[in-house]
Design an enzyme around this catalytic site. Structure first.
Site, PDB file in Angstrom:
ATOM      1  N   LYS A  79      26.295 -75.794  18.958  1.00 44.04           N
ATOM      2  CA  LYS A  79      26.677 -75.255  17.647  1.00 44.04           C
ATOM      3  C   LYS A  79      27.875 -76.045  17.119  1.00 44.04           C
ATOM      4  O   LYS A  79      29.003 -75.873  17.571  1.00 44.04           O
ATOM      5  CB  LYS A  79      27.069 -73.771  17.731  1.00 44.04           C
ATOM      6  CG  LYS A  79      27.180 -73.170  16.334  1.00 44.04           C
ATOM      7  CD  LYS A  79      28.146 -72.038  16.202  1.00 44.04           C
ATOM      8  CE  LYS A  79      29.508 -72.402  15.747  1.00 44.04           C
ATOM      9  NZ  LYS A  79      29.637 -73.032  14.423  1.00 44.04           N
TER      10      LYS A  79
ATOM     11  N   GLU B 298      38.606 -75.070  26.045  1.00 48.46           N
ATOM     12  CA  GLU B 298      39.710 -75.965  25.686  1.00 48.46           C
ATOM     13  C   GLU B 298      40.328 -75.373  24.446  1.00 48.46           C
ATOM     14  O   GLU B 298      39.700 -75.384  23.384  1.00 48.46           O
ATOM     15  CB  GLU B 298      39.182 -77.354  25.318  1.00 48.46           C
ATOM     16  CG  GLU B 298      38.782 -78.209  26.476  1.00 48.46           C
ATOM     17  CD  GLU B 298      38.434 -79.605  25.970  1.00 48.46           C
ATOM     18  OE1 GLU B 298      37.262 -79.787  25.610  1.00 48.46           O
ATOM     19  OE2 GLU B 298      39.317 -80.463  25.919  1.00 48.46           O
TER      20      GLU B 298
ATOM     21  N   CYS C 249      44.360 -81.839  19.012  1.00 50.24           N
ATOM     22  CA  CYS C 249      44.830 -80.817  19.952  1.00 50.24           C
ATOM     23  C   CYS C 249      45.948 -81.330  20.855  1.00 50.24           C
ATOM     24  O   CYS C 249      46.673 -80.533  21.430  1.00 50.24           O
ATOM     25  CB  CYS C 249      43.673 -80.290  20.773  1.00 50.24           C
ATOM     26  SG  CYS C 249      42.807 -81.579  21.636  1.00 50.24           S
TER      27      CYS C 249
ATOM     28  N   GLU D 264      50.946 -73.638  16.367  1.00 47.01           N
ATOM     29  CA  GLU D 264      50.389 -74.955  16.073  1.00 47.01           C
ATOM     30  C   GLU D 264      50.016 -75.026  14.585  1.00 47.01           C
ATOM     31  O   GLU D 264      49.450 -74.077  14.054  1.00 47.01           O
ATOM     32  CB  GLU D 264      49.125 -75.053  16.932  1.00 47.01           C
ATOM     33  CG  GLU D 264      48.495 -76.376  17.038  1.00 47.01           C
ATOM     34  CD  GLU D 264      47.241 -76.302  17.918  1.00 47.01           C
ATOM     35  OE1 GLU D 264      46.740 -75.192  18.213  1.00 47.01           O
ATOM     36  OE2 GLU D 264      46.754 -77.377  18.299  1.00 47.01           O
TER      37      GLU D 264
HETATM   38  P1  TAP Z   1      37.822 -71.763  15.961  1.00 46.00           P
HETATM   39  O1  TAP Z   1      37.910 -70.909  14.772  1.00 46.00           O
HETATM   40  O2  TAP Z   1      38.111 -71.170  17.278  1.00 46.00           O
HETATM   41  O3  TAP Z   1      36.351 -72.397  15.940  1.00 46.00           O
HETATM   42  C1  TAP Z   1      35.834 -73.213  16.946  1.00 46.00           C
HETATM   43  C2  TAP Z   1      34.335 -73.007  17.033  1.00 46.00           C
HETATM   44  O4  TAP Z   1      34.071 -71.684  17.465  1.00 46.00           O
HETATM   45  C3  TAP Z   1      33.631 -73.166  15.690  1.00 46.00           C
HETATM   46  O5  TAP Z   1      32.382 -73.764  15.903  1.00 46.00           O
HETATM   47  C4  TAP Z   1      33.486 -71.718  15.234  1.00 46.00           C
HETATM   48  O6  TAP Z   1      32.453 -71.512  14.306  1.00 46.00           O
HETATM   49  C5  TAP Z   1      33.172 -71.049  16.548  1.00 46.00           C
HETATM   50  N1  TAP Z   1      33.387 -69.590  16.575  1.00 46.00           N
HETATM   51  C6  TAP Z   1      34.122 -68.830  15.737  1.00 46.00           C
HETATM   52  N2  TAP Z   1      34.004 -67.526  16.076  1.00 46.00           N
HETATM   53  C7  TAP Z   1      33.177 -67.466  17.139  1.00 46.00           C
HETATM   54  C8  TAP Z   1      32.673 -66.402  17.945  1.00 46.00           C
HETATM   55  N3  TAP Z   1      32.983 -65.127  17.714  1.00 46.00           N
HETATM   56  N4  TAP Z   1      31.849 -66.700  18.962  1.00 46.00           N
HETATM   57  C9  TAP Z   1      31.524 -67.971  19.232  1.00 46.00           C
HETATM   58  N5  TAP Z   1      31.952 -69.024  18.492  1.00 46.00           N
HETATM   59  C10 TAP Z   1      32.785 -68.776  17.467  1.00 46.00           C
HETATM   60  O7  TAP Z   1      38.774 -72.996  15.848  1.00 46.00           O
HETATM   61  P2  TAP Z   1      38.856 -74.023  14.667  1.00 46.00           P
HETATM   62  O8  TAP Z   1      39.622 -73.424  13.560  1.00 46.00           O
HETATM   63  O9  TAP Z   1      37.533 -74.542  14.347  1.00 46.00           O
HETATM   64  O10 TAP Z   1      39.699 -75.176  15.374  1.00 46.00           O
HETATM   65  C11 TAP Z   1      41.041 -75.227  15.299  1.00 46.00           C
HETATM   66  C12 TAP Z   1      41.692 -74.762  16.568  1.00 46.00           C
HETATM   67  O11 TAP Z   1      41.023 -75.224  17.726  1.00 46.00           O
HETATM   68  C13 TAP Z   1      43.044 -75.402  16.581  1.00 46.00           C
HETATM   69  O12 TAP Z   1      43.992 -74.473  16.158  1.00 46.00           O
HETATM   70  C14 TAP Z   1      43.242 -75.846  17.992  1.00 46.00           C
HETATM   71  O13 TAP Z   1      44.148 -74.988  18.601  1.00 46.00           O
HETATM   72  C15 TAP Z   1      41.929 -75.713  18.685  1.00 46.00           C
HETATM   73  N6  TAP Z   1      41.412 -76.991  19.188  1.00 46.00           N
HETATM   74  C16 TAP Z   1      41.655 -77.296  20.462  1.00 46.00           C
HETATM   75  C17 TAP Z   1      41.186 -78.474  20.983  1.00 46.00           C
HETATM   76  C18 TAP Z   1      41.409 -78.770  22.431  1.00 46.00           C
HETATM   77  S1  TAP Z   1      40.780 -80.101  23.054  1.00 46.00           S
HETATM   78  N7  TAP Z   1      42.089 -77.999  23.187  1.00 46.00           N
HETATM   79  C19 TAP Z   1      40.455 -79.347  20.191  1.00 46.00           C
HETATM   80  C20 TAP Z   1      40.228 -79.005  18.885  1.00 46.00           C
HETATM   81  C21 TAP Z   1      40.684 -77.803  18.407  1.00 46.00           C
HETATM   82  P3  TAP Z   1      32.652 -71.717  12.709  1.00 46.00           P
HETATM   83  O14 TAP Z   1      31.776 -72.857  12.400  1.00 46.00           O
HETATM   84  O15 TAP Z   1      32.193 -70.466  12.046  1.00 46.00           O
HETATM   85  O16 TAP Z   1      34.106 -71.981  12.471  1.00 46.00           O
END
Ligand code: TAP
Length: 471
Positions: A218, A294, A328, A425
């Site tokens: 996904k 992660e 990240c 962050e």
């Molecule tokens: P999230 O909102 O957590 O989204 C990540 C993924 O999870 C997206 O595909 C999202 O779908 C999905 N998701 C949302 N709710 C879910 C649920 N209830 N069940 C299963 N999947 C669900 O994060 P983001 O805003 O996309 O990314 C930003 C954050 O990710 C940053 O703040 C950072 O902290 C973290 N990040 C960490 C890393 C590493 S390597 N540690 C790398 C990148 C990002 P949607 O398509 O609907 O959003």
């Protein structure tokens, strides 16, 4: 056509074994002329080796962050689509060719996939620039380049996954033999974020496939296009149908169903800590799935007065502004020793002013648009909160007045530990600087004895090894 009898026999044997099965499938591409090439972008769900519409033909718009225009409409997966994809992945795992081919042949398919990704690297990088606002030159090297390398790396692992024999008591009468055998777990759900859409997908998918699993991916809803192009390449590489499935859709629906699904045996997730916790709970409640997470971070960078200041400025800049701060491993906080603090800030601001903000497809652009509109809004709020709590906004903090989702590279000083921006962050181009008193080098003890002020920090003090020196 084989022109000699020997070649003909080889071809026949390979066909009978089911090798070299280049997948054929009709693909309804969205075509677009960008970056001096024509992009061919699949836009439907990829289930069981075919591009198909979502249940009820539901779609959504994917947006170009450079100007806010609609790139195309993409199929929006529903719960029933998740069930179909998981069933296809389960069938491919239990009954398909994937489970029968040797580990070496699996490796060969992954090498072939990496080669195909390389052949399409300009197209993939252009799509990443279009859909995620990634600066093209960076996307070519990092987003796409590292994805290719990841597949090559894991392709090499396929035939090196071994168990071991374990010496135990040989006493009669049993003469026990104990050995371990490593086996794939089955269907893996892969849920990825938007900051490095193809690279995050590759880190997880390559490892899962190398071990012989099948996957349902996904992508983040705001960046679905490279994942769908990747799906097409798996087909071209001859990876059997159902081994890779890709479902653009929302996290709360598609991601949640994957986490809850009884036939999914493992979830790999990268994203926010909040959603990660929720997924872990769903995995436990459904079928005690394995889960790897992660999550977010707030890594500090400490700069001492005896550093090479040019290098420190350069490192500070790249650790914060790399990939528009959507990173990240970004330095979430900088600590600068008092006596060099003002000079450090002056030089950073000078460098920030030199950054070329613009179209990510232009070769001289350093800083492209933020990934999507909601993220841009979050960054504005983040900075407003910093100002409200009393931090000094040295530069930036605003949307750039031009079409698209551009945000000024930003620098805050006088940041104190209790402030929101010190703790949370931003995931954007925001440098958060705090100063510390001269001579407080003991805080980062060479001996490994930490005064408890900065546990686990990275250090730029010349006398210290560069790494996490505190306990
Ligand atoms: P999230 O909102 O957590 O989204 C990540 C993924 O999870 C997206 O595909 C999202 O779908 C999905 N998701 C949302 N709710 C879910 C649920 N209830 N069940 C299963 N999947 C669900 O994060 P983001 O805003 O996309 O990314 C930003 C954050 O990710 C940053 O703040 C950072 O902290 C973290 N990040 C960490 C890393 C590493 S390597 N540690 C790398 C990148 C990002 P949607 O398509 O609907 O959003």
């Amino acid at each position: 056509m084989a022109t000699t009898f020997g070649d003909f026999i080889q071809l026949l044997v390979r066909k009978l074994r089911g090798d070299d099965e280049e997948g054929e499938c009709s693909i309804d591409y969205v075509e677009m002329a960008v970056n001096k090439r024509t992009l061919h972008m699949p836009h439907q769900l990829f289930i069981g080796g075919a591009f198909v519409d979502a249940e009820g033909a539901k779609t959504f718009e994917t947006i170009n962050p450079t100007d806010g225009s609609v790139i195309c409409r993409v199929s929006l997966a529903q719960v029933t689509d998740v069930d179909k994809a998981v069933a296809a992945a389960k069938d491919a795992f239990e009954n398909g060719r994937w489970g029968k081919i040797s580990a070496r042949d699996r490796g060969r398919l992954l090498y072939r996939l990496a080669d195909l990704m390389e052949q399409h690297q300009e197209e993939l990088a252009t799509i990443e620039a279009l859909d995620a606002g990634a600066v093209y030159t960076l996307a070519l090297k990092t987003h796409v380049g590292m994805s290719i390398q990841t597949f090559r790396y894991f392709a090499g692992w396929c035939d090196k996954i071994q168990g071991s024999t374990i010496p135990i008591n040989q006493a009669r009468p049993n003469r026990n033999l104990t050995l371990t055998r490593k086996e794939p777990v089955g269907v893996c759900g892969i849920i990825i974020p938007w900051n490095y859409p193809l690279m995050m997908l590759s880190w997880k998918t390559a490892a899962c496939l190398a071990a012989g699993n099948t996957v349902v991916i996904k992508p983040a809803q705001v960046t679905p296009l490279t994942a769908l192009k990747f799906a097409e390449l798996t087909l071209k590489a001859g990876i059997p149908k159902g081994v890779v499935n890709v479902l653009p859709g929302s996290g709360s629906l598609v991601g949640q169903r994957l986490s809850d699904h009884p036939d999914v045996r493992k979830i790999g997730f990268t994203g926010s800590t909040e959603v990660g916790k929720h997924i872990m709970k769903s995995c436990a409640i459904s079928n005690v799935k394995k889960v790897s997470l992660e999550l977010g971070g707030k890594s500090p960078l400490i700069i001492f007065a005896d550093c090479d200041l040019n290098k420190a400025v350069q490192m500070g800049m790249s650790s914060v502004f790399f990939n528009k701060g959507e990173n990240c491993i970004a330095a979430g906080r900088l600590f600068v020793e008092d006596s060099i603090h003002d000079e450090f800030v002056r030089r950073v601001v000078q460098e920030v002013r030199k950054m070329k903000v613009g179209n990510p497809l232009d070769r001289d652009t350093d800083h492209g648009p933020q990934n999507h509109h909601a993220h841009l809004m979050k960054l504005m709020e983040y900075c407003q909160r910093g100002v409200k709590e009393g931090a000094t906004l040295v530069c930036g903090g605003n949307q750039i007045p031009r079409p698209g989702f551009f945000f000024e590279p930003t620098v805050f000083t006088d940041v104190e530990d209790h402030m929101f921006i010190a703790k949370e962050e931003s995931f954007g181009p925001v440098m958060i600087i705090s100063r510390f008193a001269d001579g407080d080098v003991d805080a980062c003890a060479v001996s490994g004895q930490c005064h408890g002020i900065w546990p686990g920090f990275w250090c730029l003090h010349q006398g210290h090894q560069q790494g996490p020196v505190c306990q």
